[in-house]
Design an enzyme around this catalytic site. Sequence first.
Site, PDB file in Angstrom:
ATOM      1  N   GLN A  91       0.820  -1.203   0.000  1.00  0.00           N
ATOM      2  CA  GLN A  91       0.000   0.000   0.000  1.00  0.00           C
ATOM      3  C   GLN A  91       0.854   1.254   0.000  1.00  0.00           C
ATOM      4  O   GLN A  91       2.057   1.223   0.251  1.00  0.00           O
ATOM      5  CB  GLN A  91      -0.915   0.006   1.223  1.00  0.00           C
ATOM      6  CG  GLN A  91      -0.175  -0.035   2.555  1.00  0.00           C
ATOM      7  CD  GLN A  91      -1.129  -0.139   3.724  1.00  0.00           C
ATOM      8  OE1 GLN A  91      -1.453   0.856   4.371  1.00  0.00           O
ATOM      9  NE2 GLN A  91      -1.587  -1.362   4.021  1.00  0.00           N
ATOM     10  N   HIS A  93       0.267   5.784   0.782  1.00  0.00           N
ATOM     11  CA  HIS A  93      -0.618   6.844   1.236  1.00  0.00           C
ATOM     12  C   HIS A  93      -0.346   8.116   0.430  1.00  0.00           C
ATOM     13  O   HIS A  93       0.797   8.388   0.054  1.00  0.00           O
ATOM     14  CB  HIS A  93      -0.412   7.125   2.724  1.00  0.00           C
ATOM     15  CG  HIS A  93      -0.550   5.901   3.580  1.00  0.00           C
ATOM     16  ND1 HIS A  93      -1.667   5.105   3.554  1.00  0.00           N
ATOM     17  CD2 HIS A  93       0.297   5.325   4.476  1.00  0.00           C
ATOM     18  CE1 HIS A  93      -1.511   4.110   4.395  1.00  0.00           C
ATOM     19  NE2 HIS A  93      -0.326   4.206   4.960  1.00  0.00           N
ATOM     20  N   GLU A 128       2.776   8.198   8.773  1.00  0.00           N
ATOM     21  CA  GLU A 128       2.598   7.377   9.962  1.00  0.00           C
ATOM     22  C   GLU A 128       3.923   6.908  10.538  1.00  0.00           C
ATOM     23  O   GLU A 128       4.953   6.892   9.864  1.00  0.00           O
ATOM     24  CB  GLU A 128       1.694   6.180   9.655  1.00  0.00           C
ATOM     25  CG  GLU A 128       2.210   5.225   8.614  1.00  0.00           C
ATOM     26  CD  GLU A 128       1.164   4.170   8.237  1.00  0.00           C
ATOM     27  OE1 GLU A 128      -0.035   4.528   8.109  1.00  0.00           O
ATOM     28  OE2 GLU A 128       1.539   3.009   8.059  1.00  0.00           O
ATOM     29  N   HIS A 267       4.817   0.310   0.920  1.00  0.00           N
ATOM     30  CA  HIS A 267       5.183  -0.513   2.062  1.00  0.00           C
ATOM     31  C   HIS A 267       4.159  -1.619   2.299  1.00  0.00           C
ATOM     32  O   HIS A 267       3.059  -1.602   1.753  1.00  0.00           O
ATOM     33  CB  HIS A 267       5.324   0.348   3.328  1.00  0.00           C
ATOM     34  CG  HIS A 267       4.051   1.022   3.758  1.00  0.00           C
ATOM     35  ND1 HIS A 267       3.581   2.178   3.169  1.00  0.00           N
ATOM     36  CD2 HIS A 267       3.134   0.701   4.714  1.00  0.00           C
ATOM     37  CE1 HIS A 267       2.451   2.541   3.747  1.00  0.00           C
ATOM     38  NE2 HIS A 267       2.156   1.661   4.685  1.00  0.00           N
ATOM     39  N   ARG A 286      -4.200   0.431  -2.374  1.00  0.00           N
ATOM     40  CA  ARG A 286      -3.650  -0.921  -2.267  1.00  0.00           C
ATOM     41  C   ARG A 286      -3.340  -1.495  -3.647  1.00  0.00           C
ATOM     42  O   ARG A 286      -4.079  -1.261  -4.601  1.00  0.00           O
ATOM     43  CB  ARG A 286      -4.631  -1.831  -1.525  1.00  0.00           C
ATOM     44  CG  ARG A 286      -4.947  -1.355  -0.106  1.00  0.00           C
ATOM     45  CD  ARG A 286      -5.976  -2.244   0.579  1.00  0.00           C
ATOM     46  NE  ARG A 286      -6.239  -1.781   1.932  1.00  0.00           N
ATOM     47  CZ  ARG A 286      -7.175  -0.883   2.232  1.00  0.00           C
ATOM     48  NH1 ARG A 286      -7.929  -0.370   1.278  1.00  0.00           N
ATOM     49  NH2 ARG A 286      -7.354  -0.498   3.484  1.00  0.00           N
TER      50      ARG A 286
END
Length: 417
Positions: A91, A93, A128, A267, A286
Amino acid sequence: MTNPFREYAWGSTAAFSRLFGWDVAPNPQAEMWMGAHPTGASLVEIGPGETLALDALLAQRPELLGASGQRFGELPFLMKVLSASKPLSIQVHPTADQAKAGFEAEEAEGIPLESRVRCYPDVHHKPELIVALTDFAALSGFRRHTEAASELSSVQALAEERGHGGPALREVLSTVQDQLERQDYAAALEYILASGQKQSAEAARALHALVQETETAPDRLGSAAWDTLTRITEHFPGDPGIFVAMLLNRVDLRPGEAIFLPAGNLHAYLGGAGVEVMANSDNVLRGGLTSKHIDARALIDVADTQVLDAPGCAPELVTRGELAYRPPFEEFALTRFSVEAHGDVKSRRLVDAPGILLCTGGKLTVLADPAGEGPAHVTLGPGESVFLAPGEAIRFGGDIGTTAYLASAPDAVQAGR
């Protein structure tokens, strides 16, 4: 706080039981969310027997956001405990601009927020940080082209040697190796997940058969590389994402070690448990290794295909029993506290920002200093958490070995009076 769970296929019924000593769950649990995201807000006790969703509480009382939160218009971070018993999706972001554009496009198309094909449920980016609670294996960012090419060559030689070097596997490995020679990860990603997806799926099945018939890690491949192949092919035997995984850095974390993931970093997590903090977003694109919605083209558009070193986040020792994780994001930082001696009581205050304090081991006693409008003290067991208001001064301690994590704004956690 009472926190919601996400029951994803890569979780397990025993994951949180092992982490926190809870009862075994009836369904696979993967993530516990702590925060105010509208699709999964925590419930906060606001009076005896009375609770309110944290997002609703902050809407009623915006002063609880502090100066930091008011700048973002909401609680700017989401805290989670993640426990993966099997690999989860490859995935990426989006950036803030990409998230806004994606959200507006899906709104214009009339895709419901709860739809499984929705990629952008909100307008925020999602940088994150994850700190390992157990041994934790991950893939993060494209590695050096020569390293990936060498591993692909070793897999090809092994497949030919063991009689699994069929035409699909030869074609995929040869094509991707040619793209790596040109240092073109963008072309490799597009081929594996889009234009060559059919061949890549057939090649992945051949690779699965090879791994199944090979009982021990072959000398020509390192143990980490073989572990990655074994974990992924066991659960996703025909998924083209295995070839993307072979292009990424393998990262193995011990408890207390961390990595941060900026926008665009491709990642996947392979297994383990950790405390995650991220911007208050659920935007995920994804590309494989999942039963959830895959949008390969959207992932390709967003992924950073430059070579990236694995972005480790070494904690800073603030004082005895206090480590600060400070990734380069403006929404959050994370502090780890541990009780290392009898009578070890810490006094801290949150400056202009709220926080969420999570106990991960032992029994943590938290006392307001001085008592304010909330309860004078609260005791947290493993896996329990409490919301802290801006400016709130607290003292906390516990038995030796008690551990806790505090998520808040960068530089908000200061020594108490």
